[in-house]
Design an enzyme around this catalytic site. Sequence first.
Site, PDB file in Angstrom:
ATOM      1  CG  HIS A  89      -7.324   2.802   1.224  1.00 16.35           C
ATOM      2  ND1 HIS A  89      -6.739   2.933   2.161  1.00 16.35           N
ATOM      3  CD2 HIS A  89      -6.623   2.239   0.271  1.00 16.35           C
ATOM      4  CE1 HIS A  89      -5.454   2.250   2.140  1.00 16.35           C
ATOM      5  NE2 HIS A  89      -5.358   2.051   0.928  1.00 16.35           N
TER       6      HIS A  89
ATOM      7  CG  HIS B 105      -5.803  -2.547  -1.243  1.00 13.25           C
ATOM      8  ND1 HIS B 105      -4.740  -3.146  -0.491  1.00 13.25           N
ATOM      9  CD2 HIS B 105      -5.453  -1.123  -1.102  1.00 13.25           C
ATOM     10  CE1 HIS B 105      -3.670  -2.125  -0.302  1.00 13.25           C
ATOM     11  NE2 HIS B 105      -4.186  -1.027  -0.571  1.00 13.25           N
ATOM     12  CD  GLU B 106      -6.473   1.080  -3.931  1.00  7.86           C
ATOM     13  OE1 GLU B 106      -6.681   2.165  -3.063  1.00  7.86           O
ATOM     14  OE2 GLU B 106      -5.396   0.479  -4.108  1.00  7.86           O
TER      15      GLU B 106
ATOM     16  CB  CYS C  41      -0.813   0.103   1.190  1.00  9.72           C
ATOM     17  SG  CYS C  41      -1.989   1.464   1.301  1.00  9.72           S
TER      18      CYS C  41
HETATM   19  C1  4LI Z   1       6.813  -1.528 -10.681  1.00  4.28           C
HETATM   20  C2  4LI Z   1       6.442  -0.834 -11.674  1.00  4.28           C
HETATM   21  C3  4LI Z   1       5.379  -9.465  -5.023  1.00  4.28           C
HETATM   22  C4  4LI Z   1       5.532  -8.421  -3.665  1.00  4.28           C
HETATM   23  C5  4LI Z   1       4.152  -9.145  -6.009  1.00  4.28           C
HETATM   24  C6  4LI Z   1       6.093  -2.298  -9.851  1.00  4.28           C
HETATM   25  C7  4LI Z   1       5.196  -0.915 -12.172  1.00  4.28           C
HETATM   26  C8  4LI Z   1       4.032  -7.878  -3.498  1.00  4.28           C
HETATM   27  C9  4LI Z   1       3.107  -8.642  -5.520  1.00  4.28           C
HETATM   28  C10 4LI Z   1       4.633  -2.375 -10.116  1.00  4.28           C
HETATM   29  C11 4LI Z   1       2.835  -7.953  -4.259  1.00  4.28           C
HETATM   30  C12 4LI Z   1       4.386  -1.855 -11.284  1.00  4.28           C
HETATM   31  C13 4LI Z   1       1.411  -4.485  -6.137  1.00  4.28           C
HETATM   32  C14 4LI Z   1      -0.267  -4.437  -4.518  1.00  4.28           C
HETATM   33  C15 4LI Z   1       1.265  -6.151  -4.503  1.00  4.28           C
HETATM   34  C16 4LI Z   1       3.864  -7.166  -2.027  1.00  4.28           C
HETATM   35  C17 4LI Z   1      -0.910  -1.534  -4.754  1.00  4.28           C
HETATM   36  C18 4LI Z   1       4.161  -4.193  -8.531  1.00  4.28           C
HETATM   37  C19 4LI Z   1       2.778  -1.820  -8.428  1.00  4.28           C
HETATM   38  C20 4LI Z   1       3.074  -4.737  -8.004  1.00  4.28           C
HETATM   39  C21 4LI Z   1       1.538  -2.780  -7.932  1.00  4.28           C
HETATM   40  C22 4LI Z   1      -3.203  -2.164  -4.260  1.00  4.28           C
HETATM   41  C23 4LI Z   1      -2.443  -4.605  -3.205  1.00  4.28           C
HETATM   42  C24 4LI Z   1      -1.979  -2.489  -4.778  1.00  4.28           C
HETATM   43  C25 4LI Z   1       1.761  -8.569  -6.441  1.00  4.28           C
HETATM   44  C26 4LI Z   1       4.073  -7.267   0.414  1.00  4.28           C
HETATM   45  C27 4LI Z   1       0.804  -0.292  -3.743  1.00  4.28           C
HETATM   46  N1  4LI Z   1       0.475  -3.756  -5.767  1.00  4.28           N
HETATM   47  N2  4LI Z   1       1.952  -5.618  -5.532  1.00  4.28           N
HETATM   48  N3  4LI Z   1      -0.026  -5.648  -4.038  1.00  4.28           N
HETATM   49  N4  4LI Z   1       3.791  -2.916  -9.181  1.00  4.28           N
HETATM   50  N5  4LI Z   1       2.052  -4.062  -7.163  1.00  4.28           N
HETATM   51  N6  4LI Z   1      -1.288  -4.118  -4.181  1.00  4.28           N
HETATM   52  N7  4LI Z   1       1.756  -7.388  -3.999  1.00  4.28           N
HETATM   53  N8  4LI Z   1       4.284  -8.003  -0.831  1.00  4.28           N
HETATM   54  N9  4LI Z   1      -0.094  -1.446  -3.903  1.00  4.28           N
HETATM   55  O1  4LI Z   1       3.393  -6.024  -2.119  1.00  4.28           O
HETATM   56  O2  4LI Z   1      -0.850  -0.604  -5.736  1.00  4.28           O
HETATM   57  S1  4LI Z   1      -4.000  -3.804  -3.675  1.00  4.28           S
HETATM   58 CL1  4LI Z   1       2.487  -1.955 -11.726  1.00  4.28          CL
HETATM   59 NI    NI Z   2      -3.765   0.996  -0.166  1.00  6.88          NI
END
Ligand code: 4LI
Ligand code: NI
Length: 183
Positions: A157, A153-154, A110
């Site tokens: 919030h 998730h959103e 997040c």
């Molecule tokens: C770089 C460029 C591994 C760890 C895999 C990164 C472009 C986790 C996953 C991204 C995980 C992009 C994401 C979310 C997770 C982890 C969110 C990377 C951004 C993967 C988004 C809201 C949960 C959303 C899949 C603790 C900031 N996002 N990974 N969870 N990506 N991203 N969430 N999980 N382990 N979070 O976080 O936007 S729902 Cl697109």
């Molecule tokens: Ni969040």
Amino acid sequence: MITMDHIIREGDTVLREVADVVSLPPSEEEKSILKDMLQFLKNSQDEQIAKEYNLRAGVGLAAPQINVSKRMLAVHFEDFNGKQYSHALFNPKIVSHSVEKTYLSTGEGCLSVDREVPGYVPRYARITVKGIGLDGYEVKLRLKGFAAIVFQHEIDHLNGIMFYDHINKVNPFQEPENATPAD
Ligand code: 4LI
Ligand code: NI
């Protein structure tokens, strides 16, 4: 332009409030904020822009995360099948959901949480979301897998709920009942 300086971090009470319904039609200012939220997500995923402005990548952003306690969210991502999702919604609502659950085996992150919180976050495997788009039209989305997880998730919030509220306190990696991993 929204940058990380605008992102509210955990501990701030705005992240624990139930956000207000946006009265329709939304004002020009509300539309402008929502457009900026979607642009932030695009910027955060653009390697050059993210580097220049020190943005952490995200796929979803809810208005309380920029200190606006209103029911507005933006999402921008490709799911694991390469399907593109780019939406900015007022008053999003889950109108139906599956009994079955899902979760990310990697856990969730997040933008408002500057630490890794390990554990499975149980989510509905399939949801139907209704909301109002920037053009004023009602949108109805049938979502599953990663897309369903991001919207839940959103929307959480908007109700003052953080992803780690859902993690099993005794065993964070307890497989949720009736669940299969999304990834
Ligand atoms: C770089 C460029 C591994 C760890 C895999 C990164 C472009 C986790 C996953 C991204 C995980 C992009 C994401 C979310 C997770 C982890 C969110 C990377 C951004 C993967 C988004 C809201 C949960 C959303 C899949 C603790 C900031 N996002 N990974 N969870 N990506 N991203 N969430 N999980 N382990 N979070 O976080 O936007 S729902 Cl697109
Ligand atoms: Ni969040």
